[in-house]
Design a protein around this motif. Sequence first.
Motif, mmCIF file in Angstrom:
data_model
loop_
_atom_site.group_PDB
_atom_site.id
_atom_site.type_symbol
_atom_site.label_atom_id
_atom_site.label_comp_id
_atom_site.label_asym_id
_atom_site.label_seq_id
_atom_site.Cartn_x
_atom_site.Cartn_y
_atom_site.Cartn_z
ATOM 1 N N LEU A 1 -11.071 -0.263 7.823
ATOM 2 C CA LEU A 1 -9.634 -1.217 7.393
ATOM 3 C C LEU A 1 -8.318 -0.479 7.753
ATOM 4 N N ARG A 2 -7.530 -1.433 8.184
ATOM 5 C CA ARG A 2 -6.137 -1.140 8.679
ATOM 6 C C ARG A 2 -5.290 -2.229 8.157
ATOM 7 N N ASN A 3 -4.399 -1.796 6.939
ATOM 8 C CA ASN A 3 -3.691 -2.965 6.658
ATOM 9 C C ASN A 3 -4.394 -4.214 6.172
ATOM 10 N N ALA A 4 -5.597 -4.209 5.608
ATOM 11 C CA ALA A 4 -6.294 -5.199 4.916
ATOM 12 C C ALA A 4 -6.890 -6.065 6.166
ATOM 13 N N ASN A 5 -7.032 -5.385 7.575
ATOM 14 C CA ASN A 5 -7.522 -5.974 8.723
ATOM 15 C C ASN A 5 -8.722 -4.810 9.225
#
Length: 587
Positions: free
Chosen positions: A482-486
């Motif tokens: 997960l990266r910034n909710a993505n």
Amino acid sequence: MRPGPQLSKRTKPIAKRFRKDERAAAVSGFGRTRPPEQNGSADMTTTSASHRERGWWRDETFLDDLRRHARDTPRKTAVIARRQSDGRTHRLDYERLAAMADRCASALVELGLRPGDVFAAQLTDRWELAALTLGCIRAGVVYCPLMKTYRRRELDVMLRVTEARVLVTMAEDNGDRLGELGAEFAAELPSLERVFVADGPGPEGTGEFESFFFGTAWEERHGHLLDERELGPDDPYLVLFTSGTTSDPKGVLHSQNTLYAAVRGEAETFGLDETLVMYTTALYTHYTGVVQGMLMPLALGGTMAFQDAKDPADALDFMAAHGVAFFYCAPFYLLSLIKEQRAAPRALPALTWLVSGSAPIPPYFIDETRSVFGLRLYSLWGMTENGPVTITRPDDPEDWAAHSDGSPIADMRLRIDPVSDRSGGEGVLWVKGPTQCLGYYRRDELYAADLDEDGWFDTGDLARPDGRGGIRITGRAKDMILRNANIAPVTDLESIIGRHPGVRDVAVIGLPDEHEDETICAVVAPAPAAPPVTLDELHRALDGAGMTKAYWPRRLELVESFPTTATGKIRKEELRRRYGRTGHRPG
């Protein structure tokens, strides 16, 4: 104590099964639903009737909500949106929002889009998104919002899969000339017929977004056609892309009803009504921004408030200025918000609900939130495929968000299939219910692979029962970051990095980080006799391949060899333990 997730009936030797949550509190703004239509397959009809009978699905749409509020409270503020570029704050009342939705819908008709065609928009957070979101429903067009962080590699797949006929993009974002990129796609993709550019002149052959969509009264020419074109509550409506763990992004397809169930479920959990002023720092082209940020206050007759500035100081000033009552953000952002509010306190008398999700909430966040904001913190878990599925409740213990990701909402059902080498009932989490998406757009085989024979969806997450009818997410069964909710495209990253001449083998992992969901780390075994590869070199390789910058590794670790399983597979869990680090309390 609430009932909670069920353990798989395939569990050996004993299968313990819990019932789902049965709350059904009435909430202002959600009226009675009409009897269900009997059409489609027997299974779908039965499912639809069940969801309708319990009120999670309905025969009305978000446009019906809009029309009702425009009739009953025409001068009430529906939208507050601030642009950082010019410092202006735009306000639309419900009557104006309805008019702008009709104008957008008529513009889509003018462009020749037919019912079921796809319209794609890559824009920063701005008031026009609200009109586009509703205008697509009015025109019978499938809406595909694209996050502004996407670049050529992702956009190429997304536009090809959807065969979008019209794209709206920005002239530039973070130094990247998106308008020019849009023009290139128009030349490359037969399906992409028109490109419009916002916030500046676009290349030759593109149109100006603002003047075309909002500067001409298209509704005077095409308004009489819209009633027959409107999307119904069960029609395919929204395509939201998620990167997944494979190289190709997947377009999650929702109807208005799968979104409404999530909206109603969250509203009931917190007792929200028409007084809601909702704000989130998530992008308003992401599920959170579209559904919780815009459609939830719309359904209730409240106010959607958003801005394109993401700095914590700007967020707090915005909340103070506009009486925000409900705020959602990821834990890493909440930490920066706490620091900013402690350094320069703002009066926030209207703020009632603070909700966080997408990553575990550290225990000290509970005390910090109470100390700085005077509020309790709630946790939420969900996915693009099903929106918010579990939420901690007001009657849970004060610190429950640090121990649980909540109990199910909206008649969602949870099942945990225990894993043999895990303790405490931990296992793979499966979900089923009215908020679940319709599938992956034109990727039926990928969606089918995530379903079992009874229609349960494999979330890819590991979870355990929390003892109060809910769950605690404990890890991932699938390889994702997960990266910034993505979700970062792990396979794609490894493929690009692995082609670098200085790399013999690579594993991309996510490491805990209090300032973002996870830090992306590339663990590299250098090629023999090659000079040590650097992070800058990897960034240049990813840039050359068109990979979105948000997914570039921020950390590089070099190893002589990887820990592997008996079959030669890299043991990423061991790498995460080796390179993981603990966070620190905010100062």
